[in-house]
Design a protein around this motif. Structure first.
Motif, PDB file in Angstrom:
ATOM      1  N   THR A  93      39.973 -20.149   2.159  1.00 50.91           N
ATOM      2  CA  THR A  93      41.053 -19.257   1.706  1.00 50.91           C
ATOM      3  C   THR A  93      42.425 -19.873   1.900  1.00 50.91           C
ATOM      4  O   THR A  93      43.349 -19.593   1.140  1.00 50.91           O
ATOM      5  N   ASP A  94      42.574 -20.708   2.906  1.00 51.12           N
ATOM      6  CA  ASP A  94      43.891 -21.255   3.205  1.00 51.12           C
ATOM      7  C   ASP A  94      43.744 -22.672   3.769  1.00 51.12           C
ATOM      8  O   ASP A  94      43.586 -22.856   4.981  1.00 51.12           O
ATOM      9  N   LYS A  96      45.850 -25.067   4.108  1.00 48.06           N
ATOM     10  CA  LYS A  96      46.942 -25.520   4.977  1.00 48.06           C
ATOM     11  C   LYS A  96      46.774 -25.052   6.426  1.00 48.06           C
ATOM     12  O   LYS A  96      47.307 -25.659   7.344  1.00 48.06           O
ATOM     13  N   THR A  97      46.045 -23.954   6.606  1.00 49.47           N
ATOM     14  CA  THR A  97      45.818 -23.444   7.968  1.00 49.47           C
ATOM     15  C   THR A  97      44.507 -23.975   8.542  1.00 49.47           C
ATOM     16  O   THR A  97      44.450 -24.412   9.703  1.00 49.47           O
ATOM     17  N   GLU A 114      42.284 -32.354   5.186  1.00 49.92           N
ATOM     18  CA  GLU A 114      42.846 -31.659   4.020  1.00 49.92           C
ATOM     19  C   GLU A 114      42.472 -32.382   2.727  1.00 49.92           C
ATOM     20  O   GLU A 114      42.137 -31.751   1.717  1.00 49.92           O
TER      21      GLU A 114
END
Length: 604
Positions: A93-94, A96-97, A114
């Motif tokens: 979902t994210d 970057k986190t 990443e």
């Protein structure tokens, strides 16, 4: 001014608009009904599958590879449990986190994690590896945080385990991740990104048997992509076990005998073609390829000046030097060019045209018959016999017996070079010179061979002309490639000469003399630079790269051969003092493994 309408015209207008409205509403209902019919009847299965996909995830389970064992069923390559971190990109979902959080748990670079997430997004529903074969401690840290890592899961798998590390690295080969280019190959349709595939050695040659059949697991996820429960599972099928002809005990002796020298050893059963040991030095640990290598790690391997990845036993190409004289002996006797008691005078120098060719013994050997010629490795004797044979007859025998072409072993070897007049014209567009035949007669000039070829050819010689295809898998049937049928009387002449190399007072391998063992063979010192001789009588004052390659081929027992052993030491110097002791150690180990004890005679 007042405008007036009659009652009938207003009523008519109202009815007209009502009819239009009814038609529009009817069309809308019809469209809705058609849509429902399409969704619930015509495309019901499709929408059911999509709904299931929104809550189910599918993941392939890698099959444990088949084991690789030696001839005594000693396991050389096995499987061990391991943990891998896998992502379903659709459920991330994210990025970057999650990427930095996961990187922190794994001790990895967040940018690297990443990048892997981003790359995996091209196939959102296909599981992709983020980290393979992680330590238990890291796995435990990730497991405790899984609730905060949607899309991430830990998979328990089997990982390749090379039980004896570098003992057989070149023969067993290694695994590597399949490339994007290979994934486009129709023959690799069952592979997925991140799969491991055999890259060399037995791992590559037996890939179809070893890899097994993948399983599949279906699990339910919640709205945040977290795994809830396993819905169904199809277990994988383990790959087929492979049994080699190798004896790991003899292999260990070959490795130890080579030590830190750069070179190769091949041990072959001359009557069957079975390979009992095959070592290449330096070696490497094939486990280093199981996880992705950094560019720095890869550079360190490929920039190593000793090229540890090169399988010198199969692909190392060297001038054979004087061991080539054994083949000249076979061809000369069979063609009637060599008559055992006929002598050639060796003064130490052989003149042809305006060029002098020297014998390794500067003072000469005097009158030389065949026994003395091969036993003391007289160059002048073989210059003479090589010219009488001619390069094309030499080439024909060499190729028939196994030089100048691949041996037929299941692994990837190479051809080497056997020159002829036709070869030179094709390669250099020039005619053949007699001086080149002189050089070829003692295994120099254009002649290039591999250690496995030498084992094959020497096995054919001591067998009396039965050219056996070498093989390393017990499932491969024995194969006689050619019958050159050397009469027993002539075969015994060669065997006596090979014995004379070891047992003769002036034999070039008398270092191997041992009353307990029957050993014959032939030394070779192949020049790699033009005639550089030590001033001190040894090789220590010659630059390493300029020193001769040291060869020895040994056979035992001489009269009824059971094994042929070939050793080469790159830039080792003299075959008799450097390569012969290696062969001697291996032959003795062979008998000790058979149960012979010190002091027990081994016949002839």
């Amino acid at each position: 001014m007042k405008i007036s309408y009659s009652g009938s015209s207003v009523e008519e207008e109202f009815r007209k608009k009502s009819r239009i409205l009814i038609v529009v509403i009817g069309l809308l209902f019809a469209a809705i009904l058609l849509g429902l019919f399409n969704m619930q009847i015509l495309k019901r299965r499709q929408y059911e599958e999509q709904a299931a996909n929104n809550r189910l995830r599918f993941m392939e389970i890698r099959a444990p590879r088949g084991r690789i064992m030696d001839r005594n069923r000693v396991i050389l390559a096995d499987n061990r449990p391991s943990y891998s971190i896998v992502v379903i990109p659709e459920d991330i979902t994210d990025i970057k986190t999650i990427a930095p959080n996961l990187a922190k748990l794994l001790g990895s670079d967040p940018k690297e994690i990443e990048d892997k997430f981003t790359k995996a997004l091209s196939k959102p529903f296909e599981a992709a590896y983020i980290a393979r074969d992680i330590p238990f401690e890291k796995m435990a840290r990730v497991e405790m945080e899984l609730v905060n890592l949607p899309g991430i899961s830990i998979e328990a798998e089997s990982e390749r385990d090379y039980v004896y590390s570098d003992l057989l690295s070149h023969t067993l080969g290694y695994l590597g991740e399949i490339s994007d280019k290979e994934l486009k190959d129709p023959d690799k349709a069952n592979y997925r990104k991140g799969d491991l595939v055999g890259r060399s050695g037995v791992e590559a040659a037996c890939e179809k048997d070893l890899r097994g059949i993948k399983g599949q697991i279906a699990f339910e996820v919640d709205a945040k992509g977290r795994k809830l429960r396993i819905v169904r599972e199809r277990p994988p099928q383990k790959g087929k076990d492979i049994v080699l002809t190798i004896d790991s005990r003899l292999q260990a002796k070959a490795r130890d005998a080579l030590g830190d020298k750069t070179g190769a050893v091949v041990v072959m059963v001359p009557s069957t073609g079975e390979i009992l040991a095959m070592a290449s030095s330096p070696s490497f640990d094939p486990a280093i390829f199981l996880t992705p290598m950094t560019s720095a790690m890869w550079k360190e391997v490929v920039d190593n000046p000793k090229h540890p990845l090169e399988n010198r036993a199969l692909r190392g190409q060297y001038a054979p030097g004087s061991i080539f004289k054994v083949l000249i002996s076979f061809a000369g006797l069979k063609e009637g060019v060599i008559k055992p008691e006929q002598t050639v005078f060796c003064s130490g120098k052989f003149s042809l045209g305006n060029r002098d060719f020297m014998c390794w013994k500067k003072t000469g050997h005097g009158n030389v018959n065949f026994l003395k010629g091969l036993g003391e490795s007289c160059d002048i004797y073989f210059y003479t016999k090589g010219l009488e044979l001619g390069i094309d007859r030499i080439a024909r025998y060499a190729i028939d017996m196994g030089f100048g072409r691949k041996t037929g072993i299941e692994l990837n070897d190479t051809t080497g070079i056997i020159p002829s007049r036709e070869w030179k014209m094709k390669r250099f567009h020039k005619g053949w010179l007699h001086g080149e035949t002189v050089n070829a007669s003692i295994g120099q000039g254009y002649v290039m061979v591999t250690p496995i070829q030498v084992a094959k050819v020497m096995s054919a010689v001591v067998n009396g002309g039965r050219v056996m295809v070498p093989h390393i898998l017990t499932s491969t049937p024995q194969k006689v490639e050619m019958l050159l049928n050397l009469p027993d009387s002539q075969l015994n002449i060669i065997k006596n000469a090979l014995k004379h190399v070891v047992e003769g007072d002036r034999g070039t391998a008398k270092v191997l003399q041992d009353p307990m063992f029957s050993i014959g063979g032939k030394t070779g010192s192949a020049q790699v630079a033009k005639v550089i001789r030590s001033k001190r009588g040894d090789e220590s004052d010659i630059p390493y790269k300029m020193r001769d390659h040291a060869w020895f081929f040994g056979v035992s027992p001489v009269n009824t051969p059971e094994i042929v052993v070939v050793a080469i030491v790159e830039h080792g110097g003299h075959g008799g003092s450097v390569a012969a002791p290696i062969v001697g150690e291996i032959i003795k180990e062979y008998y000790f493994l058979k149960g012979y004890k010190s002091g027990q005679g081994l016949g002839s």
